[in-house]
Enzyme design. Structure first.
Site, mmCIF file in Angstrom:
data_model
loop_
_atom_site.group_PDB
_atom_site.id
_atom_site.type_symbol
_atom_site.label_atom_id
_atom_site.label_comp_id
_atom_site.label_asym_id
_atom_site.label_seq_id
_atom_site.Cartn_x
_atom_site.Cartn_y
_atom_site.Cartn_z
ATOM 1 N N ASP A 166 0.746 -1.329 0.208
ATOM 2 C CA ASP A 166 0.028 0.005 -0.125
ATOM 3 C C ASP A 166 0.863 1.278 -0.024
ATOM 4 O O ASP A 166 0.618 2.300 -0.388
ATOM 5 C CB ASP A 166 -1.034 -0.157 1.267
ATOM 6 C CG ASP A 166 -2.237 0.478 0.861
ATOM 7 O OD1 ASP A 166 -2.527 0.764 -0.444
ATOM 8 O OD2 ASP A 166 -3.013 0.472 1.897
ATOM 9 N N GLY B 112 -6.373 9.850 8.475
ATOM 10 C CA GLY B 112 -5.060 9.500 8.587
ATOM 11 C C GLY B 112 -4.310 9.855 7.344
ATOM 12 O O GLY B 112 -5.153 10.214 6.289
ATOM 13 N N TRP C 85 -0.836 9.045 4.589
ATOM 14 C CA TRP C 85 -0.522 7.559 4.180
ATOM 15 C C TRP C 85 0.757 6.952 4.348
ATOM 16 O O TRP C 85 1.077 6.138 3.927
ATOM 17 C CB TRP C 85 -0.595 8.117 2.529
ATOM 18 C CG TRP C 85 -0.232 9.084 2.164
ATOM 19 C CD1 TRP C 85 -0.839 10.236 1.660
ATOM 20 C CD2 TRP C 85 1.319 9.565 1.741
ATOM 21 N NE1 TRP C 85 0.107 11.267 1.310
ATOM 22 C CE2 TRP C 85 1.245 10.705 1.317
ATOM 23 C CE3 TRP C 85 2.305 8.849 2.101
ATOM 24 C CZ2 TRP C 85 2.430 11.680 1.106
ATOM 25 C CZ3 TRP C 85 3.539 9.418 1.897
ATOM 26 C CH2 TRP C 85 3.620 10.976 1.355
ATOM 27 N N ASN C 86 1.401 7.658 5.235
ATOM 28 C CA ASN C 86 2.701 7.480 5.627
ATOM 29 C C ASN C 86 2.897 6.187 6.477
ATOM 30 O O ASN C 86 3.678 5.118 6.496
ATOM 31 C CB ASN C 86 3.685 8.457 5.754
ATOM 32 C CG ASN C 86 3.330 9.196 7.054
ATOM 33 O OD1 ASN C 86 2.258 9.076 7.512
ATOM 34 N ND2 ASN C 86 4.189 9.817 7.704
ATOM 35 N N GLU D 156 -6.764 8.203 1.406
ATOM 36 C CA GLU D 156 -7.544 7.346 0.075
ATOM 37 C C GLU D 156 -6.218 6.922 -0.441
ATOM 38 O O GLU D 156 -6.614 5.922 -1.407
ATOM 39 C CB GLU D 156 -8.014 8.417 -0.723
ATOM 40 C CG GLU D 156 -7.282 9.558 -0.935
ATOM 41 C CD GLU D 156 -7.282 10.803 -0.060
ATOM 42 O OE1 GLU D 156 -7.610 10.536 1.018
ATOM 43 O OE2 GLU D 156 -6.987 11.887 -0.543
ATOM 44 N N SER E 267 -1.514 17.327 6.486
ATOM 45 C CA SER E 267 -0.653 18.753 6.383
ATOM 46 C C SER E 267 -1.531 19.858 7.111
ATOM 47 O O SER E 267 -2.479 19.510 7.502
ATOM 48 C CB SER E 267 -0.456 18.944 4.786
ATOM 49 O OG SER E 267 -1.960 19.219 4.419
ATOM 50 N N GLU F 146 -2.123 16.649 14.361
ATOM 51 C CA GLU F 146 -0.573 15.918 14.030
ATOM 52 C C GLU F 146 -0.328 16.293 12.808
ATOM 53 O O GLU F 146 -0.669 15.642 11.866
ATOM 54 C CB GLU F 146 -0.682 14.543 14.209
ATOM 55 C CG GLU F 146 -0.907 14.235 15.633
ATOM 56 C CD GLU F 146 0.112 14.129 16.646
ATOM 57 O OE1 GLU F 146 1.412 14.936 16.233
ATOM 58 O OE2 GLU F 146 0.106 14.243 17.822
ATOM 59 N N CYS G 74 6.606 13.251 9.074
ATOM 60 C CA CYS G 74 6.276 14.240 9.437
ATOM 61 C C CYS G 74 7.455 14.925 10.448
ATOM 62 O O CYS G 74 7.827 16.060 10.508
ATOM 63 C CB CYS G 74 5.011 14.343 10.235
ATOM 64 S SG CYS G 74 4.958 13.186 11.575
ATOM 65 N N GLU H 205 -0.126 12.675 20.955
ATOM 66 C CA GLU H 205 -0.622 11.218 21.247
ATOM 67 C C GLU H 205 0.538 10.391 21.859
ATOM 68 O O GLU H 205 1.583 10.990 22.167
ATOM 69 C CB GLU H 205 -0.541 10.761 19.558
ATOM 70 C CG GLU H 205 -1.575 11.364 18.756
ATOM 71 C CD GLU H 205 -1.629 10.968 17.258
ATOM 72 O OE1 GLU H 205 -0.978 10.542 16.609
ATOM 73 O OE2 GLU H 205 -3.261 10.815 17.085
HETATM 74 P P1 NAD Z 1 -3.091 15.437 3.763
HETATM 75 O O1 NAD Z 1 -3.515 16.710 4.424
HETATM 76 O O2 NAD Z 1 -3.163 15.582 2.110
HETATM 77 O O3 NAD Z 1 -4.138 14.404 3.911
HETATM 78 C C1 NAD Z 1 -4.546 13.927 5.099
HETATM 79 C C2 NAD Z 1 -5.713 13.306 5.364
HETATM 80 O O4 NAD Z 1 -6.685 14.343 5.456
HETATM 81 C C3 NAD Z 1 -6.400 12.295 4.239
HETATM 82 O O5 NAD Z 1 -7.172 11.073 4.946
HETATM 83 C C4 NAD Z 1 -7.281 13.151 3.691
HETATM 84 O O6 NAD Z 1 -8.126 12.468 2.889
HETATM 85 C C5 NAD Z 1 -7.740 13.909 4.493
HETATM 86 N N1 NAD Z 1 -8.370 15.341 3.925
HETATM 87 C C6 NAD Z 1 -7.997 16.007 2.867
HETATM 88 N N2 NAD Z 1 -8.600 17.364 2.929
HETATM 89 C C7 NAD Z 1 -9.451 17.172 4.001
HETATM 90 C C8 NAD Z 1 -10.365 18.184 4.306
HETATM 91 N N3 NAD Z 1 -10.653 19.307 3.867
HETATM 92 N N4 NAD Z 1 -11.165 17.749 5.572
HETATM 93 C C9 NAD Z 1 -11.060 16.585 6.195
HETATM 94 N N5 NAD Z 1 -10.176 15.679 5.688
HETATM 95 C C10 NAD Z 1 -9.313 16.092 4.741
HETATM 96 O O7 NAD Z 1 -1.645 14.950 4.147
HETATM 97 P P2 NAD Z 1 -1.168 13.523 3.594
HETATM 98 O O8 NAD Z 1 -0.376 14.016 2.277
HETATM 99 O O9 NAD Z 1 -1.920 12.497 3.405
HETATM 100 O O10 NAD Z 1 0.091 13.167 4.524
HETATM 101 C C11 NAD Z 1 1.334 14.131 4.747
HETATM 102 C C12 NAD Z 1 1.297 15.092 5.536
HETATM 103 O O11 NAD Z 1 0.940 14.712 6.905
HETATM 104 C C13 NAD Z 1 2.531 15.726 5.766
HETATM 105 O O12 NAD Z 1 2.283 17.321 5.939
HETATM 106 C C14 NAD Z 1 2.889 15.391 7.000
HETATM 107 O O13 NAD Z 1 4.100 16.177 7.788
HETATM 108 C C15 NAD Z 1 1.649 15.126 7.609
HETATM 109 N N6 NAD Z 1 1.988 13.932 8.723
HETATM 110 C C16 NAD Z 1 2.068 14.262 10.203
HETATM 111 C C17 NAD Z 1 2.225 13.485 11.292
HETATM 112 C C18 NAD Z 1 2.343 13.805 12.586
HETATM 113 O O14 NAD Z 1 2.108 12.999 13.448
HETATM 114 N N7 NAD Z 1 2.349 15.220 12.999
HETATM 115 C C19 NAD Z 1 2.474 12.156 10.716
HETATM 116 C C20 NAD Z 1 2.283 11.758 9.416
HETATM 117 C C21 NAD Z 1 2.165 12.749 8.536
#
Ligand code: NAD
Length: 488
Positions: free
Chosen positions: A94, A150, A152-153, A179, A229, A250, A284, A462
């Site tokens: 995945d 969540g 995806w990492n 997704e 993000s 987070e 992150c 967390e």
């Molecule tokens: P993303 O913000 O694009 O998506 C995260 C999740 O939010 C996905 O499930 C997505 O479907 C959902 N989402 C998107 N738009 C939304 C909205 N308007 N309302 C509600 N949900 C919405 O992040 P990503 O690209 O999946 O992951 C990478 C980012 O996550 C990086 O910035 C990384 O630093 C951060 N991250 C943080 C941590 C932490 O613990 N601090 C851990 C892992 C990743």
């Protein structure tokens, strides 16, 4: 390759659930581009059904004792460990992360989390304040129905880090995976049911940002916890505002690692490599700004180059592979765009810098681990989160200067210090504006340690006992032991 098609897209009220009326989407193996599963996004009606199931089930769950709840979580941890090899393989398919990582850092971390919160579920208590006759006691009560969204990492780890403390405290939970990586949260749900979790207490709904937004604004949900993000964090907090939901955020970072002249050079390089290249740099808390003091700067850059060039990049399912591809073609384009900016703005490319085409994996989203040296604070690669294997090395002269430059960012997720000077280690770590810090190591996140950010990197924590505070509310109870002293 065997496909990883789950029994159905969602998990609601104790069972797998399909709903063909939601739009279909595919998940791909990032090493080959092959489709490994086709799922359906939830409709808002299906989310509402999950919320109703969770609301109906939660009061009985909260009435169980903590020890009873904890026993179920600990049993789930055991089942995850028994199925670790199988789950890790699906996580690798995945995410594209190397199997040598997923075997130790994904399902294994979820199991540690369930075991930890299973262990402390029976110890969630209030306090008593003696008022010299009358007294006050507090009750730590669950919030009700909590939801998680969540990234995806670390798909299964994120699901567990959010759900385990929530369930331990007596909440019901609804999780929406990214997704891009929808699969292992469903396995977590299946395992929790097998371990004895009552139906409706842990539910999984799939979907894109619109379904996340529906969860964030839903009046039947009491708390929303996002890993994602910063821009998504702003949207989720905004969507949660009208219902004044409790939030945990987070989010992203641009974390600093400070390497002083007196540090063990090889340990500091090992830490910086862990903090930039693990999970193909898609973490992150990565320490993507490596500040190195002048006295060891040239040796650091050269040894980092040599060690980085030995990283084994290849088939993620080969146990010898140390680095897999990025999650998607779009993510690779984004990272390559940052590398181009680094070159344009005058950073010195030490190694890497290119996309890679691997024999047998021609459609994989591979990229060479990349190091830039002589990076300055104003460069784009030193200011923005790249989320790929790109290390920026910046020289510094004094401790004061390094701390000030490290803090000159809107982010505050993590920070690291490498030095053999005990007093300097504690002094600098105290001065760094970050929620999660390390001395003489980097990126270790045991379940016992609180994890989270400050500034624009997040709200709440967390893991550790601190997570319980974020999934409970405090009720104070004043108890009178004498007559009411009323002036009326
Ligand atoms: P993303 O913000 O694009 O998506 C995260 C999740 O939010 C996905 O499930 C997505 O479907 C959902 N989402 C998107 N738009 C939304 C909205 N308007 N309302 C509600 N949900 C919405 O992040 P990503 O690209 O999946 O992951 C990478 C980012 O996550 C990086 O910035 C990384 O630093 C951060 N991250 C943080 C941590 C932490 O613990 N601090 C851990 C892992 C990743």
């Amino acid at each position: 390759m065997t496909a990883a098609q789950p029994k159905a897209s969602h998990y609601i009220n104790g069972e797998y659930r399909e709903d063909m009326s939601g739009s279909s989407f595919e998940t791909h193996y990032p090493a080959s581009g092959e489709t490994i599963a086709t799922l359906h996004a939830a409709t808002t009606d299906l989310v509402d059904e999950a919320v109703a199931a969770a609301r109906a089930a939660q009061p009985a769950w909260a009435k169980m004792t903590g020890v009873e709840r904890g026993r179920i979580l600990r049993k789930a941890a055991d089942i995850i460990r028994e199925r670790n090899a199988e789950i890790s393989r699906i996580e690798t398919l995945d995410t594209g992360k190397a199997i040598q990582e997923t075997l130790v850092a994904d399902a294994a971390s979820a199991a540690d989390c369930l075991e930890y919160f299973g262990g402390i579920a029976g110890g969630i208590t209030g306090e008593t304040a003696d008022l010299g006759g009358d007294f006050v006691y507090t009750r730590r009560e669950p919030l009700g129905v909590c939801a998680g969204i969540g990234a995806w990492n670390y798909p299964m780890q994120i699901a567990a880090w959010k759900a385990a403390p929530a369930l331990a405290a007596g909440n019901a939970f609804i999780f929406k995976p990214s997704e891009m990586t929808p699969l292992t949260a469903l396995i977590l749900a299946e395992i929790l049911t097998e371990a004895g979790l009552p139906a409706g207490i842990f539910n999984v709904v799939q979907g894109f940002g619109d379904i996340g937004a529906h969860l964030a604004s839903h009046p039947g949900i009491d708390k929303i916890s996002l890993t994602g993000s910063v821009p998504t964090g702003e949207k989720v907090m905004g969507a949660a505002a009208p219902t004044l939901k409790n939030v945990t955020m987070e989010l992203g970072g641009k974390s600093p690692i400070l390497v002083f002249d007196d540090a063990s050079l090889e340990d500091a390089i090992g830490g910086a490599m862990l903090g930039n290249f693990y999970s193909t740099g898609q973490i992150c808390s990565n320490g993507t700004r490596v500040f190195v003091q002048r006295g060891i700067y040239d040796r650091f850059v050269e040894r980092a180059r040599v060690r980085t060039e030995t990283i084994r990049i290849g088939d993620p399912l080969d146990p010898e592979t140390q680095m897999g591809p990025l999650i998607s073609a779009a993510q690779r384009e984004k990272v390559l765009g940052y590398i181009a900016k680094g070159k344009d703005e005058g950073a010195r490319l030490v190694t890497g810098g290119d996309a890679l085409t691997l024999q047998g994996f021609e459609n994989g989203h591979y990229i060479a681990p990349t190091i830039f040296a002589d990076v300055t604070d104003d460069m784009t690669i030193a200011r923005e989160e790249i989320f790929g294997p790109v290390m920026s090395i910046l020289p510094f002269e004094t401790e004061e200067e390094a701390v000030a430059r490290a803090n000159a960012t809107e982010f505050g997720l993590a920070a690291g210090v490498f030095t053999s000077d005990l007093t300097r280690a504690h002094r600098t770590v105290a001065a760094l504006e970050a929620g999660t810090t390390w001395i003489n190591t980097y990126n270790l996140t045991p379940i016992e340690a609180p994890f989270g950010g400050v500034k624009r990197s997040g709200i709440g924590r967390e893991n550790s006992k601190a997570a319980i505070d974020h999934y409970t509310r405090l009720k104070s109870v004043y108890v009178a032991t004498g007559p009411v002293d009323s002036p009326y």
